[in-house]
Write an enzyme that holds these catalytic residues in place. Structure first.
Site, PDB file in Angstrom:
ATOM      1  N   HIS A 133      -3.316  -5.021   1.696  1.00  0.00           N
ATOM      2  CA  HIS A 133      -2.597  -5.281   2.955  1.00  0.00           C
ATOM      3  C   HIS A 133      -2.470  -6.786   3.209  1.00  0.00           C
ATOM      4  O   HIS A 133      -3.330  -7.361   3.873  1.00  0.00           O
ATOM      5  CB  HIS A 133      -3.342  -4.636   4.124  1.00  0.00           C
ATOM      6  CG  HIS A 133      -3.195  -3.156   4.169  1.00  0.00           C
ATOM      7  ND1 HIS A 133      -2.301  -2.522   4.995  1.00  0.00           N
ATOM      8  CD2 HIS A 133      -3.821  -2.183   3.475  1.00  0.00           C
ATOM      9  CE1 HIS A 133      -2.384  -1.216   4.822  1.00  0.00           C
ATOM     10  NE2 HIS A 133      -3.295  -0.984   3.902  1.00  0.00           N
TER      11      HIS A 133
ATOM     12  N   GLU B 270      -0.677  -8.218   5.247  1.00  0.00           N
ATOM     13  CA  GLU B 270      -0.513  -8.454   6.694  1.00  0.00           C
ATOM     14  C   GLU B 270      -1.869  -8.538   7.385  1.00  0.00           C
ATOM     15  O   GLU B 270      -1.962  -9.024   8.503  1.00  0.00           O
ATOM     16  CB  GLU B 270       0.392  -7.377   7.315  1.00  0.00           C
ATOM     17  CG  GLU B 270      -0.222  -6.010   7.555  1.00  0.00           C
ATOM     18  CD  GLU B 270      -0.392  -5.165   6.276  1.00  0.00           C
ATOM     19  OE1 GLU B 270      -0.229  -5.700   5.165  1.00  0.00           O
ATOM     20  OE2 GLU B 270      -0.715  -3.971   6.423  1.00  0.00           O
TER      21      GLU B 270
ATOM     22  N   CYS C 184       0.835  -1.203   0.000  1.00  0.00           N
ATOM     23  CA  CYS C 184       0.000   0.000   0.000  1.00  0.00           C
ATOM     24  C   CYS C 184       0.877   1.263   0.000  1.00  0.00           C
ATOM     25  O   CYS C 184       1.512   1.535  -1.014  1.00  0.00           O
ATOM     26  CB  CYS C 184      -0.990  -0.066   1.152  1.00  0.00           C
ATOM     27  SG  CYS C 184      -2.449   0.928   0.840  1.00  0.00           S
TER      28      CYS C 184
HETATM   29  N1  GLN Z   1      -3.596   6.457   1.041  1.00  0.00           N
HETATM   30  C1  GLN Z   1      -2.331   6.152   1.640  1.00  0.00           C
HETATM   31  C2  GLN Z   1      -1.193   6.915   0.975  1.00  0.00           C
HETATM   32  O1  GLN Z   1      -1.409   7.552   0.006  1.00  0.00           O
HETATM   33  C3  GLN Z   1      -2.041   4.671   1.559  1.00  0.00           C
HETATM   34  C4  GLN Z   1      -3.021   3.909   2.384  1.00  0.00           C
HETATM   35  C5  GLN Z   1      -2.494   2.651   3.009  1.00  0.00           C
HETATM   36  O2  GLN Z   1      -1.278   2.420   3.058  1.00  0.00           O
HETATM   37  N2  GLN Z   1      -3.383   1.864   3.536  1.00  0.00           N
HETATM   38  O3  GLN Z   1      -0.114   6.866   1.429  1.00  0.00           O
END
Ligand code: GLN
Length: 198
Positions: free
Chosen positions: A179, A181, A84
């Protein structure tokens, strides 16, 4: 084997537990450590950059003067999993869903382009089942997730959801927009361990 997790902000504790589970699954004897300093970074065989807020993690990596060394280590071939926000930090090109003209600071090691907050705001977060090519299935979550909108060079797609790339791999680097995890399956973490075994 020692696996480090960049641990300033975000889901680093969840990664810790999933990585411990994956080590057991892989029959690997090893340690998982929280990395905050340059010194801790020197002793790891693989690295995780967690989800969270990419701008915050990036700022902290610079404030703690580890960003350049992390980049070097990845370029030297240390296996890395960016999830992410972590995937955003690996990308060579990143823009926001809304502020399209703005590039965000990243490590820029992986041949992928991402759009941050691709699916919209927090309330547009969702759960899904992802099929990873050659590696199996996992039920996981997308939290204000980015999308991988372009790949080039040696990068391969390893999963798509509704035609959008949600996981990709390039040599020693794995990027997921979800994610792993926070999942029912340790398959992605096992993949990182296998790269570190090579
Ligand atoms: N929206 C977040 C970002 O731009 C990422 C979200 C996440 O890691 N769950 O960094």
């Amino acid at each position: 084997m020692k696996i480090g997790i960049i641990s300033y902000q975000g889901s680093f504790q969840e990664h810790f537990f999933m990585m411990k589970k994956a080590m057991t699954s892989e029959g690997v004897n090893g340690d998982v450590i929280y990395v905050k300093s340059k010194d801790q970074l020197e002793h790891v065989d693989a690295l995780i950059i967690p989800g969270g807020e990419s701008t915050t993690i990036w700022r902290m990596m610079n404030a703690m003067s580890i960003a350049n060394r992390v980049k070097e280590k990845i370029e030297e071939g240390i296996p890395v999993l960016g999830t992410c926000a972590g995937a955003i930090l690996l990308s060579k090109e990143s823009i926001d869903n809304k502020v399209k003209e703005k590039q965000f600071g990243t490590l820029g090691t992986m041949d992928i382009a991402v759009i941050r907050n691709y699916y919209g705001r927090q309330r547009e977060s969702f759960q899904s089942i992802i099929k990873l090519e050659n590696y199996g299935e996992l039920k996981t979550v997308f939290i204000r997730a980015p999308a991988i909108v372009k790949i080039w060079g040696d990068t391969n797609v390893i999963a798509k959801l509704d035609n959008v790339v949600v996981a990709a791999m390039e040599r020693n680097m794995i990027a997921t927009t979800f994610h792993p995890e926070l999942s029912d399956n340790d398959v992605v973490h096992r993949l990182l361990i296998r790269l570190a075994k090579k």
